[in-house]
Design a protein around this motif. Structure first.
Motif, PDB file in Angstrom:
ATOM      1  N   VAL A  18      38.943  68.432  69.307  1.00 33.49           N
ATOM      2  CA  VAL A  18      39.668  69.133  68.251  1.00 33.49           C
ATOM      3  C   VAL A  18      40.317  68.041  67.410  1.00 33.49           C
ATOM      4  O   VAL A  18      40.930  67.110  67.943  1.00 33.49           O
ATOM      5  N   VAL A  19      40.155  68.143  66.095  1.00 31.93           N
ATOM      6  CA  VAL A  19      40.699  67.142  65.179  1.00 31.93           C
ATOM      7  C   VAL A  19      41.612  67.842  64.186  1.00 31.93           C
ATOM      8  O   VAL A  19      41.266  68.898  63.656  1.00 31.93           O
ATOM      9  N   VAL A  20      42.791  67.252  63.930  1.00 23.92           N
ATOM     10  CA  VAL A  20      43.732  67.787  62.944  1.00 23.92           C
ATOM     11  C   VAL A  20      43.832  66.794  61.795  1.00 23.92           C
ATOM     12  O   VAL A  20      44.028  65.594  62.009  1.00 23.92           O
ATOM     13  N   TYR A  21      43.690  67.316  60.584  1.00 20.97           N
ATOM     14  CA  TYR A  21      43.789  66.522  59.360  1.00 20.97           C
ATOM     15  C   TYR A  21      45.043  66.923  58.598  1.00 20.97           C
ATOM     16  O   TYR A  21      45.373  68.104  58.537  1.00 20.97           O
ATOM     17  N   ALA A  22      45.714  65.962  57.995  1.00 20.71           N
ATOM     18  CA  ALA A  22      46.793  66.238  57.049  1.00 20.71           C
ATOM     19  C   ALA A  22      46.184  66.190  55.658  1.00 20.71           C
ATOM     20  O   ALA A  22      45.386  65.305  55.351  1.00 20.71           O
ATOM     21  N   VAL A  23      46.549  67.150  54.827  1.00 17.26           N
ATOM     22  CA  VAL A  23      45.977  67.269  53.494  1.00 17.26           C
ATOM     23  C   VAL A  23      47.054  66.916  52.478  1.00 17.26           C
ATOM     24  O   VAL A  23      48.172  67.415  52.536  1.00 17.26           O
ATOM     25  N   GLU A  24      46.693  66.059  51.559  1.00 19.49           N
ATOM     26  CA  GLU A  24      47.599  65.693  50.479  1.00 19.49           C
ATOM     27  C   GLU A  24      46.910  66.003  49.159  1.00 19.49           C
ATOM     28  O   GLU A  24      45.872  65.426  48.842  1.00 19.49           O
ATOM     29  N   TYR A  25      47.458  66.940  48.426  1.00 16.85           N
ATOM     30  CA  TYR A  25      46.885  67.334  47.139  1.00 16.85           C
ATOM     31  C   TYR A  25      47.429  66.439  46.044  1.00 16.85           C
ATOM     32  O   TYR A  25      48.577  66.033  46.072  1.00 16.85           O
ATOM     33  N   ALA A  35      37.753  65.274  48.817  1.00 14.37           N
ATOM     34  CA  ALA A  35      37.173  66.600  49.031  1.00 14.37           C
ATOM     35  C   ALA A  35      36.354  67.076  47.846  1.00 14.37           C
ATOM     36  O   ALA A  35      35.554  67.976  47.968  1.00 14.37           O
ATOM     37  N   ASP A  36      36.561  66.492  46.673  1.00 15.48           N
ATOM     38  CA  ASP A  36      35.809  66.902  45.489  1.00 15.48           C
ATOM     39  C   ASP A  36      35.473  65.645  44.683  1.00 15.48           C
ATOM     40  O   ASP A  36      36.078  65.383  43.656  1.00 15.48           O
ATOM     41  N   ALA A  37      34.529  64.874  45.152  1.00 19.00           N
ATOM     42  CA  ALA A  37      34.231  63.568  44.564  1.00 19.00           C
ATOM     43  C   ALA A  37      33.720  63.657  43.136  1.00 19.00           C
ATOM     44  O   ALA A  37      33.801  62.700  42.392  1.00 19.00           O
ATOM     45  N   HIS A  38      33.234  64.813  42.731  1.00 18.33           N
ATOM     46  CA  HIS A  38      32.648  64.936  41.401  1.00 18.33           C
ATOM     47  C   HIS A  38      33.658  65.361  40.331  1.00 18.33           C
ATOM     48  O   HIS A  38      33.364  65.320  39.159  1.00 18.33           O
ATOM     49  N   SER A  39      34.827  65.769  40.709  1.00 19.48           N
ATOM     50  CA  SER A  39      35.818  66.216  39.746  1.00 19.48           C
ATOM     51  C   SER A  39      36.872  65.144  39.529  1.00 19.48           C
ATOM     52  O   SER A  39      37.480  64.675  40.467  1.00 19.48           O
ATOM     53  N   LYS A  40      37.083  64.763  38.285  1.00 11.59           N
ATOM     54  CA  LYS A  40      38.106  63.772  37.982  1.00 11.59           C
ATOM     55  C   LYS A  40      39.497  64.387  37.985  1.00 11.59           C
ATOM     56  O   LYS A  40      40.483  63.703  38.120  1.00 11.59           O
ATOM     57  N   GLU A  41      39.588  65.705  37.820  1.00 10.56           N
ATOM     58  CA  GLU A  41      40.883  66.376  37.766  1.00 10.56           C
ATOM     59  C   GLU A  41      41.428  66.706  39.143  1.00 10.56           C
ATOM     60  O   GLU A  41      42.617  66.827  39.326  1.00 10.56           O
ATOM     61  N   SER A  42      40.567  66.866  40.123  1.00  7.54           N
ATOM     62  CA  SER A  42      40.981  67.280  41.451  1.00  7.54           C
ATOM     63  C   SER A  42      40.947  66.094  42.390  1.00  7.54           C
ATOM     64  O   SER A  42      39.946  65.410  42.486  1.00  7.54           O
ATOM     65  N   SER A  43      42.070  65.835  43.064  1.00  9.76           N
ATOM     66  CA  SER A  43      42.070  64.779  44.069  1.00  9.76           C
ATOM     67  C   SER A  43      42.791  65.286  45.315  1.00  9.76           C
ATOM     68  O   SER A  43      43.930  65.735  45.251  1.00  9.76           O
ATOM     69  N   VAL A  44      42.087  65.229  46.404  1.00 12.87           N
ATOM     70  CA  VAL A  44      42.616  65.664  47.687  1.00 12.87           C
ATOM     71  C   VAL A  44      42.303  64.586  48.701  1.00 12.87           C
ATOM     72  O   VAL A  44      41.175  64.103  48.784  1.00 12.87           O
ATOM     73  N   ARG A  45      43.317  64.189  49.453  1.00 11.43           N
ATOM     74  CA  ARG A  45      43.110  63.204  50.509  1.00 11.43           C
ATOM     75  C   ARG A  45      43.335  63.892  51.838  1.00 11.43           C
ATOM     76  O   ARG A  45      44.294  64.631  52.001  1.00 11.43           O
TER      77      ARG A  45
END
Length: 139
Positions: A18-25, A35-45
């Motif tokens: 089981v793996v837990v990820y922290a999401v930073e928008y 999470a969205d490598a093709h969008s310059k407006e959206s960045s999620v780590r």
């Protein structure tokens, strides 16, 4: 499975982990997974903040579900058990409280268990099924 706050994502799989990820928008994408490598407006780590050892489960983990307090996960396993996993900070804090977003700004670095920001500990193992457990949920 997403935590109620949307800051943590838990996954499971054939690797018996089981793996837990922290999401930073809105993060700068230095490190982490875009999470969205093709969008310059959206960045999620997304950084790995906790993981179980493959020795915790003897077979694949099929499903995970967050408790509403985001400090516990239920995990359905093909070994006919349900594990209750407790998420806690691996770094000492002045108080015993853990906030869901405590891990959101941490750099996961590598994802060896001893370097992660949090720990997943088996709090209880529930038995009673005769074969594979394929789902869990909290109400």
């Amino acid at each position: 499975a997403w935590s109620a706050s949307g800051n943590l994502l838990a996954s499971c799989g054939q690797d018996r982990c089981v793996v837990v990820y922290a999401v930073e928008y809105g993060a700068s994408l230095k490190g982490g997974v875009d999470a969205d490598a093709h969008s310059k407006e959206s960045s999620v780590r997304m950084n790995v903040v906790a993981r179980t050892s493959p020795s915790v489960f003897s077979r694949a983990v099929r499903c995970v579900a967050w408790h509403p307090n985001a400090r516990m996960l239920a995990a359905a396993c093909f070994d006919a058990t349900v594990a209750l996993l407790e998420l806690s900070s691996a770094r000492p804090r002045g108080d015993d409280q853990m906030q869901c977003d405590e891990f959101a700004d941490l750099d996961g670095g590598d994802d060896r268990e001893d370097t992660l920001a949090a720990r997943l500990r088996v709090g209880a193992t529930l038995e009673g099924h005769e074969s594979e457990v394929k789902g869990v949920a909290f109400s």
